[in-house]
Design an enzyme around this catalytic site. Structure first.
Site, PDB file in Angstrom:
ATOM      1  N   ASP A 199      39.400  29.785 -39.673  1.00 38.00           N
ATOM      2  CA  ASP A 199      40.456  30.742 -39.986  1.00 38.00           C
ATOM      3  C   ASP A 199      39.987  31.788 -40.998  1.00 38.00           C
ATOM      4  OD1 ASP A 199      42.762  29.425 -38.567  1.00 38.00           O
ATOM      5  OD2 ASP A 199      42.178  27.777 -39.881  1.00 38.00           O
TER       6      ASP A 199
ATOM      7  N   ASN B 195      42.108  24.677 -37.158  1.00 35.52           N
ATOM      8  CA  ASN B 195      42.553  23.417 -37.769  1.00 35.52           C
ATOM      9  C   ASN B 195      43.773  23.606 -38.662  1.00 35.52           C
ATOM     10  OD1 ASN B 195      41.644  24.377 -40.267  1.00 35.52           O
ATOM     11  ND2 ASN B 195      39.640  23.431 -40.023  1.00 35.52           N
TER      12      ASN B 195
ATOM     13  N   ILE C 216      44.294  24.736 -41.449  1.00 33.84           N
ATOM     14  CA  ILE C 216      44.208  24.458 -42.887  1.00 33.84           C
ATOM     15  C   ILE C 216      43.241  25.425 -43.549  1.00 33.84           C
ATOM     16  CG2 ILE C 216      43.372  22.774 -44.604  1.00 33.84           C
ATOM     17  CD1 ILE C 216      46.025  21.972 -43.407  1.00 33.84           C
TER      18      ILE C 216
ATOM     19  N   HIS D 203      39.611  19.542 -47.184  1.00 35.39           N
ATOM     20  CA  HIS D 203      38.887  20.798 -46.972  1.00 35.39           C
ATOM     21  C   HIS D 203      37.666  20.881 -47.881  1.00 35.39           C
ATOM     22  CE1 HIS D 203      38.541  25.271 -46.367  1.00 35.39           C
ATOM     23  NE2 HIS D 203      37.807  25.051 -47.424  1.00 35.39           N
TER      24      HIS D 203
ATOM     25  N   ARG E 297      18.298  64.151 -46.412  1.00 33.63           N
ATOM     26  CA  ARG E 297      18.836  63.539 -45.182  1.00 33.63           C
ATOM     27  C   ARG E 297      18.143  64.133 -43.955  1.00 33.63           C
ATOM     28  NH1 ARG E 297      24.540  66.391 -43.534  1.00 33.63           N
ATOM     29  NH2 ARG E 297      24.205  68.356 -44.607  1.00 33.63           N
TER      30      ARG E 297
ATOM     31  N   HIS F 130      24.327  61.833 -48.542  1.00 32.35           N
ATOM     32  CA  HIS F 130      25.406  62.333 -49.402  1.00 32.35           C
ATOM     33  C   HIS F 130      25.446  61.468 -50.660  1.00 32.35           C
ATOM     34  CE1 HIS F 130      26.129  64.035 -45.497  1.00 32.35           C
ATOM     35  NE2 HIS F 130      27.078  64.821 -45.959  1.00 32.35           N
TER      36      HIS F 130
ATOM     37  N   HIS G  73      34.267  60.329 -52.757  1.00 30.25           N
ATOM     38  CA  HIS G  73      33.074  60.130 -51.933  1.00 30.25           C
ATOM     39  C   HIS G  73      31.771  60.204 -52.744  1.00 30.25           C
ATOM     40  CE1 HIS G  73      36.063  60.781 -48.869  1.00 30.25           C
ATOM     41  NE2 HIS G  73      35.210  60.793 -47.890  1.00 30.25           N
TER      42      HIS G  73
END
Lengths: 683, 683
Positions: B159, B189, B191, B265, B360, B469, B481
């Site tokens: 989960d 399960n 849990i 658990h 870049r 950037h 940013h």
């Protein structure tokens, strides 16, 4: 279903928004014209027919909240038209240094902006926080006939927000909590920076949201289907036990020659394109920032409607005050953001000889002590309640009443294993007002939420992270869970307090300062292992961020500075060195940020010149050079094992630190010359 | 449908796994017995009937990949039984310092562990990376009759993994890409640590995954429904164009008195509980770590089957080599992790006078130059392709052929706006082998992926982040940013190279070292704005991480050290100071980590004693005290505006830095005494 037919002035208003979007971005020669042009119709329908807000008092508490999760110029244009404190000149200064209209809307910076957006997924998740806050305060304060807290949260979002995991986490939470007053409008324009969404985003969004427990709806032709937009919102409002997602099919950059392409996503429209756009809508083609008088008038009327709503609410609130004076006083105080007088008196105080206790447990003791006095505290954990010790005994869970597990007046939130979603929701809870949210996870996993923590700091949201298991001291879980690089990351973040208390008094001090800092988030780094109560610690001293825990007579041979669980180890080392006849000062520095905010005189009294300073902390040593001459800590990752064995492995023992202390003293003796405090700088 | 009936020995094996899980956790007095006990049946069915792997050669390339995303002791137990390099004594040393069995499984640490798990959501997302790698290499190398690359990726998850946003991102990608050979088994399960999943996790998981484009199935009674598990996997294998999620209803801690509760658990079973567990299955109740001989024998046979599969594959691969010698040579080289001889010769070299170019863009030039020579390069971007410049011209997109947008032999991946998912997938791609993945986003948003970056560093995955950037130099997008705290975060992370090249030669050097560092991830911080080609830079010098860009004759008055886009500003400042008759050295320090790996002698020749050192960088200055006496940078957040105006606002100009240089020189003159390099330490 109420029929809805737009007036000609509605259409002109929508055209005005589109033209302004083109102009604002063209003037800045930077920005995103496409989304505002595509969303103009939805924005106009929402603001003109639904949104309850008063532009003359942007902080009116009972307003509807509006979040533009795909943060762009649309926000500024709407705020300007409505008469918020944002002039046409401000629009012209879009994306210019020190303007009110930075590249992405920022909370605490521009009137009417509810949260900082731009980093995708955040605004949507903040909006979930708004809806939680509303549900909680409504359940807490509303009375029969007095819906004092009663607002919708509307959020616009795009494909980018839906792709971000933080939004997935928040969406699942919103569905679970049945937040009926959250209405999200998804701008399904099929375009992202990389081009058509087909290249990366082909999931069935509505089905996904249904799986989360949302009400979903679809509106075709969202650029001109005003009635469809209107009706979808009406329908969403009718669904009281589910949040709503309205998928609005739009054409990005609607009205541009390049509409429907990613050419209008993040670049200005070309000049001839703007001319044809204005010609098509009957605007002077060469005039920029043209707003027809009657559009201002219409928006003025919308604003007046909002002011009237506020005055009605205020009258109701006065009535409420007569009938429910305690609740009125309490809610008024919380809305104003004031803390109850003398709340600090509740903070636990410790003395030497009191039992050694883990600081996560000390944190629980603080929370237990202040929980009744500070009803604005709204706690939770990302599925580590029993480890973080964030839940005060007999606390009620915030849960939809239908679950049978709690109710929306409950003050404890089960975030599930969703640290980033929790972080963004905490920001929303704080921005809503009248709530002081805290959330727990292991310190290491605050990094999962870095995007939200950063925006809390930038925006000034008072959010408290209860970050337990804060070092290799967590032991067996091992290096996957042991932070090494985490403290310096957050210490380097402006307007963010990182606290690493060494004992009970320091834990109380951390809460004292964190709670009194109304526009600053805090991360409290708390130990899993027990820590002794230190001689020399007091709340007042620790509240300065750093202080001399152990002073010597005359000139010292060495100062050792440390934080949190290592302070008691350093005290042990100092004891060993003292038996060798050396004079050792010990400084505890639980919060760099708060220490740095003290006067230079005070700082130099703590980390003074004259003898070397050695720092000790169970993290990467990077950054400690600012406060010390020599540094000891972890050179690499931690290790899985019982915590005392892990400490021994890395030399974090009294005897090894005493050895390093000797080496430091020896080194500076040999070097000769004055030892100057590292705090003394050239500029 | 093939009928499947378990033999008695199958049941005994499953019981053995459960008993070992109880013993391993009890001995350590720490860990999670519940999940292994609940998943024992599924693990046994999967490994005994499906999984193609050779325990005697855990790196056999054509093996199926198995990921235990809810990382726990189950992994170690299975590996031990199968005969991987993990003894019973290793199991007994679970969660002990320096053991092979740390709290959560770690890649590069324990034989047979495919990726590091424990931090939730990561393993599942790595598995998506595995499936992408498999699909890519199969599409690239397989020939009619020669399915050289042909394996399944199986992943167990709980989960917690499903709640994490990173897994949501990866799941959406997996569905889009139609990764038919990815089979996930969800341990339902009910849990989590906070108790029943009802408190926070009530979404319809299968419906959500259907929305992502997955095949889904459900198996009830997963603790004993062996046939159901078997058939669900068979069915999943038949679905070739969709990944599969099998929801397996289990009882956590099956066999414990506390089964089905969160008591099993994360805590050991009590002694009497273990006794009753063993009595119930007919094991000696007081004996710990009991493994029936016949269970070892059965697992030995499974292992033999794996060894046989490997020998068959090797024969096929030899045949393949005869028919397709080029492909054989290429794939063999890539499997071995060798780089082509002389690939470095392709790296672009620049000289002073060459045009100023954004780094870049320089990065794009490097990628273009080496793309043909290094076919293992597998690029992508989180929806910023045109900004990151990560896509080499005429590159083919990795897309399901049915999309019409590319094919699985394509080497360019559209990750969508999913930085964290991308990060975890990059780790999986690297761990699979024969692929050198890189991914682009803005530097600021690498923080969204911090959880995955950390595990890349801890695990030693060679992953390259093209982080463009990289500072306030991005200009208009503004502080939301603009990274400030990001560089120090990642510089403080062990085994992670942060590169911030200042010009073309340094960009080539960054790629040179990043590509040659086979067990280290790298982040390349690249500018949006143009940078001049510097006098004094060479690939060889920059590849040392730091070097003297500009030397002086005799003793200097000041050294200024800087990185990336600020180096040319510092050069300008040095020029101004020189015209005032001062002698200024300039040091470029593109990578702290690589500089720190040089000899102390070399380091001291760069940052030498005798004169003060001033650091300049457009980030928080924290950490620079390690390399300099005085520091200049950003005190807070950035600002939105044209980049040169933003630089001016924060004093990052030649003239202001020259002023600060003078102040520094003056300060140290007044102070007197020898100025000692900050690199000289006491221990």
């Amino acid at each position: 279903m109420v029929a809805f037919t737009p007036e000609p002035l509605d259409l002109k208003s929508i055209d005005t928004i589109r033209a302004l979007a083109a102009d604002v971005v063209a003037k800045a020669n930077s920005g995103h014209p496409g989304a505002p042009m595509g969303l103009a119709a939805a924005a106009h329908v929402l603001w003109s027919r639904f949104l309850k807000a008063n532009p003359k008092d942007s902080k009116w508490f009972a307003r509807d909240r509006f979040v533009l999760s795909n943060g762009c110029a649309l926000q500024y244009i709407i705020l300007h038209l409505l008469g918020y404190k944002l002039t046409l000149d401000d629009l012209k200064a879009f994306r210019q240094v020190d303007s009110k209209t930075p590249g992405h809307p920022e909370y605490h910076h521009t009137d009417g902006v509810e949260v900082t957006t731009g980093p995708l997924g955040q605004g949507f998740s903040n909006a979930v926080g708004f809806a939680i806050a509303e549900a909680h305060l409504a359940a807490t304060f509303n009375k029969e006939g007095f819906n004092i807290v009663d607002n919708y949260t509307y959020v616009f979002l795009g494909d980018g927000c839906l792709m971000e995991g933080v939004a997935s986490e928040a969406a699942s939470i919103a569905g679970h909590q049945r937040l009926g007053k959250l209405i999200a409008i998804y701008d399904d324009n099929h375009i992202t920076i990389d081009g058509d969404t087909n290249v990366a985003f082909t999931e069935d969004v509505l089905k996904r949201f249904e799986a989360y427990g949302w009400h979903v709806a679809e509106v075709k032709n969202g650029n001109s289907n005003y009635e469809g937009i209107y009706n979808a919102i009406i329908e969403a409002q009718k669904v009281k036990d589910k949040p709503s997602l309205i998928k609005l099919e739009t054409i990005i950059g609607y009205g541009s020659k390049q509409q429907g392409t990613h050419g209008v996503h993040g670049s200005p429209l070309k000049k001839d394109d703007i001319v044809q756009l204005k010609q098509a809508i009957g605007f002077p083609p060469e005039e920029s920032f043209f707003v027809p008088r009657e559009v201002y008038d219409l928006y003025g009327k919308i604003a007046e409607k909002g002011a009237f709503a506020q005055s009605k609410w205020e009258a109701l609130f006065v009535e409420y005050g007569k009938k429910f004076p305690n609740e009125y006083a309490e809610l008024s105080r919380r809305i104003k953001g004031e803390l109850p007088q003398g709340w600090e008196q509740k903070l636990p105080v410790y003395k030497v000889g009191d039992p050694a206790v883990a600081s996560r447990k000390l944190s629980e003791t603080v929370l237990t002590a202040i929980h009744g006095t500070l009803p604005e505290l709204f706690g939770g954990s990302a599925d580590l309640t029993g480890s973080n010790l964030t839940r005060v005994k007999n606390d009620v869970d915030f849960q939809p009443p239908s679950s049978g597990l709690g109710n929306h007046a409950g003050r404890y939130f089960r975030y599930g294993v969703r640290e980033h979603g929790m972080g963004a929701i905490l920001n929303g809870l704080s921005a809503y007002g009248a709530i002081l949210p805290y959330g727990g996870t292991f310190f290491n996993f605050v990094s999962y939420a870095a995007g939200a923590v950063r925006l809390a700091a930038l925006s000034g949201h008072q959010v408290i992270w209860v970050a337990t298991h804060d070092s290799i001291g967590l032991g067996e879980d091992g290096p996957t869970h042991q932070p090494v690089e985490t403290a310096i990351h957050f210490r380097a973040t402006p307007n963010l307090q990182v606290w690493r208390p060494a004992d009970g008094n320091e834990t109380s001090a951390a809460y004292l300062v964190a709670i009194n800092s109304r526009t600053t988030p805090s991360i409290l780094c708390l130990s899993r292992q027990n820590l002794p109560q230190l001689e020399g610690s007091t709340i007042a001293k620790a509240a300065k961020g750093g202080y001399v825990l152990h002073e010597v007579e005359g000139k010292e041979d060495l100062t050792i500075v440390s934080t949190g669980s290592e302070v008691s180890i350093v005290v042990e080392a100092a004891g060993k060195l003292s038996s060798d006849g050396l004079k050792i000062r010990v400084v505890s520095l639980p919060s760099w940020e708060i220490f740095d905010a003290q006067s230079q005189e005070y700082r130099l009294s703590v980390l003074r010149s004259g003898a070397p300073i050695l720092s000790v902390e169970a993290y990467s040593t990077i950054g400690w050079e600012r406060y010390s001459h020599e540094q000891f800590g972890l050179k690499g990752w931690g290790s899985s094992g019982p915590y005392d064995k892990v400490y021994a492995k890395f030399g974090l023992t009294g005897s090894n630190i005493a050895e390093l202390g000797k080496k430091t003293i020896e080194f500076y003796r040999k070097k000769g010359g004055e030892v100057v405090s590292p705090l003394i700088k050239a500029f």
